[in-house]
Motif scaffolding. Sequence first.
Motif, mmCIF file in Angstrom:
data_model
loop_
_atom_site.group_PDB
_atom_site.id
_atom_site.type_symbol
_atom_site.label_atom_id
_atom_site.label_comp_id
_atom_site.label_asym_id
_atom_site.label_seq_id
_atom_site.Cartn_x
_atom_site.Cartn_y
_atom_site.Cartn_z
ATOM 1 N N THR A 189 0.910 -1.226 0.106
ATOM 2 C CA THR A 189 -0.095 0.097 -0.037
ATOM 3 C C THR A 189 0.967 1.448 -0.025
ATOM 4 O OG1 THR A 189 -1.865 -1.177 1.012
ATOM 5 C CG2 THR A 189 -1.775 1.228 1.373
ATOM 6 N N MET A 190 1.839 1.412 0.927
ATOM 7 C CA MET A 190 2.598 2.409 0.989
ATOM 8 C C MET A 190 3.584 2.677 -0.459
ATOM 9 S SD MET A 190 2.060 4.046 3.825
ATOM 10 C CE MET A 190 3.282 4.598 4.995
ATOM 11 N N THR A 191 3.937 1.579 -0.862
ATOM 12 C CA THR A 191 4.799 1.887 -2.218
ATOM 13 C C THR A 191 3.952 2.495 -3.436
ATOM 14 O OG1 THR A 191 6.049 -0.070 -1.716
ATOM 15 C CG2 THR A 191 6.223 0.583 -4.035
ATOM 16 N N LYS A 246 3.044 11.857 7.560
ATOM 17 C CA LYS A 246 1.652 12.139 6.968
ATOM 18 C C LYS A 246 0.866 11.001 7.092
ATOM 19 C CE LYS A 246 -0.744 14.394 3.217
ATOM 20 N NZ LYS A 246 -0.661 15.190 2.016
ATOM 21 N N ALA A 247 1.533 9.960 6.594
ATOM 22 C CA ALA A 247 0.658 8.690 6.334
ATOM 23 C C ALA A 247 0.285 8.132 7.855
ATOM 24 C CB ALA A 247 1.345 7.669 5.460
ATOM 25 N N ARG A 248 1.115 8.317 8.592
ATOM 26 C CA ARG A 248 0.749 7.659 10.058
ATOM 27 C C ARG A 248 -0.171 8.434 10.681
ATOM 28 N NH1 ARG A 248 6.737 6.953 11.521
ATOM 29 N NH2 ARG A 248 7.364 4.614 10.757
ATOM 30 N N MET A 264 -1.493 -2.797 7.950
ATOM 31 C CA MET A 264 -2.360 -2.712 6.659
ATOM 32 C C MET A 264 -1.602 -1.988 5.499
ATOM 33 S SD MET A 264 -6.438 -2.400 7.751
ATOM 34 C CE MET A 264 -7.049 -1.966 6.269
ATOM 35 N N LEU A 265 -0.599 -0.889 6.109
ATOM 36 C CA LEU A 265 -0.350 -0.275 5.206
ATOM 37 C C LEU A 265 0.980 -0.833 4.299
ATOM 38 C CD1 LEU A 265 -0.293 3.229 6.879
ATOM 39 C CD2 LEU A 265 -1.751 2.324 5.279
ATOM 40 N N PHE A 302 -8.272 7.012 2.784
ATOM 41 C CA PHE A 302 -7.017 7.175 3.105
ATOM 42 C C PHE A 302 -6.070 7.658 2.230
ATOM 43 C CE2 PHE A 302 -2.510 5.391 3.569
ATOM 44 C CZ PHE A 302 -2.154 6.085 4.636
ATOM 45 N N GLN A 303 -6.257 6.972 0.909
ATOM 46 C CA GLN A 303 -5.603 7.391 -0.157
ATOM 47 C C GLN A 303 -5.949 8.995 -0.702
ATOM 48 O OE1 GLN A 303 -5.624 4.837 -3.637
ATOM 49 N NE2 GLN A 303 -6.163 3.148 -2.332
ATOM 50 N N MET A 304 -7.498 9.223 -0.119
ATOM 51 C CA MET A 304 -7.815 10.517 -0.955
ATOM 52 C C MET A 304 -7.426 11.586 0.038
ATOM 53 S SD MET A 304 -12.089 11.491 -0.810
ATOM 54 C CE MET A 304 -12.372 11.907 1.002
#
Lengths: 248, 353
Positions: A97-99, A125-127, A139-140, A159-161
């Motif tokens: 997911t992160m990649t 930011k993702a965290r 999950m990421l 999350f992506q949005m």
Amino acid sequence: MIKIKNLTATVNDGQQTILNGLDLEVPAGEVHAIMGPNGAGKSTLSYVLTGKDGYDVTDGSVEYLGEDLLAMEPEDRASKGVFLSFQYPLEIPGVPTMTFLRTALNAQLKSRGEDPMTAPDFLKKARAIASDLKIKPDMLRRPLNVGFSGGEKKRMEIFQMMMLEPKFIIMDETDSGLDVDALRIVADGVNALRSPDRGMLIITHYQRLLDYIVPDRVHVLSAGKIVASGDADFAKKLEKEGYDEYAA
Amino acid sequence: MNTQPNFTPAETALGGVLPHRRMEAWKWTDVRKTLKGGTGLTLVCEPHFEIPEGVNVSRETILPKTSVMGAIASRFALESIVINVPEGFKSTQVLRISNLEKGHASLCIKLAKGAVLHVEEVHKTSVSGFVNLDMQFDLAQGAKLTRTIFHHDHAETTRIATAHINAWADAEITQHTLSFGAALTRFETRVALLGANIKADIHGAYLLGDKRHVDMTSYIDFSNESAIVRQSVKGVVSDKARGVFQGKFHVRRPAQFTDAEMRHDALMLSDTCEIRAKPELEIYADDVACAHGNTIGALDESSLFYMRQRGIPLGQARSLLTQAFVADAFETMEEGAKEDFLTRISTWLEARL
């Protein structure tokens, strides 16, 4: 922000007309909802706006931030801020997911002539966003959406949005598959993105989602065109009375 | 009428009929047709070795071989290079074999009881050539062999590399092959599982462009109990290239409790490329779990659209999906070697997609 005029689209090499002279305008800063019976063309509208193959636009135009949206490739539409939260998010085996998301974000930044985001900034930011959406860090690291439940996939779309910070958001049946708690989390995420320079189009069957994300305008889509419009209370009326009155 | 076929110039030089399409095992890899020229075919291959301390190399007389290409290798290689790995051997050093650029070679690597060895083979040419390698690996009880095979030849090269692996009880085999093909390539792995409780992971991937051809053939002979075998080969083929997979599990009656899985999955990236696959199971034991699977397809359009909708350009989306598809074959590899393979794969993909 987006001006759709007389949009007509067909599938199966022109044998079936799904959108039939659709007119719709969503100004920046507004949230519009599209409701309607099955087969009205709701998902088709989202695919035509994002450029999926297999849909032929035979008439009409879509102006997005002053440009001809329909002339652009799907990735260019995305880089210019068009985001679709899929009704059925795809599983991408083998791509963590992160990649996936970092590749997408940096591709968008590059296309806009901006510098790529550094790994530490991206992670930070993702965290933060994952924590707001109650997405577990593990999950990421997993391949995108692989083995996720329906609700988890929908949360991953939000999350992506939030990571990509698009300008014009289309949400296709985002509420389906979500329980009440998940719905609230998702709605909080969406509401946090409401801003004067962002527009949203929420496609839904049910009024339930609109209790949490209150729209500025509600439209009824039937047989490929907008047949009625109203304010947020109009959705409640529709929920009570059904779409029969607007059926083609 | 029973007539001797006319020899091609190559067959005259090599002194015998070359494998061709009318032989079942070679029906998709026609050596006779590809190997046209009659010069430079009878050279001796002089491999370079980087030998871990404690392992010794000697030269011995070659024993007669039964296979067509093996017999040709033994005729021209003159001597067999024998590598002895002593009992209980263990080292952080890798046995590296390179300079496999032309001619014939016969190699025999013997792992004594409990020996552990990592062999890295580099099959590479920068000019066109003909290479015919016949290799044998003998694994005594409890020996562990890791074989990492990297192949990147000149487009005009013909290469046949055959490995016979004989394994005794409790032995472990881990093999990973990455091939970018050549005019004609065949990597054949023939494994005889002679003892009980053998574990084998035999994986590989091929990525082919232009008119390249690669054939990954394997034959696994199960003749004792409780073997665990996993085999997965991934293929990516574009342009007018051709990928061949032939896999066979032959499970004999004494091979009870065999647990074996074979997979071949290939992606076709053009309308003019070709994949030929023949997965086979032949089972005589009645208490076994054996499976085989074979899929051939294109990249999923919906996945590509999903990625593009997130802003990833089409070429990059194809590359990411393909890389993920191939990487699966190298899941069980050691980290360093795996990184090396994945980098080579992404470099190849970026240049093409």
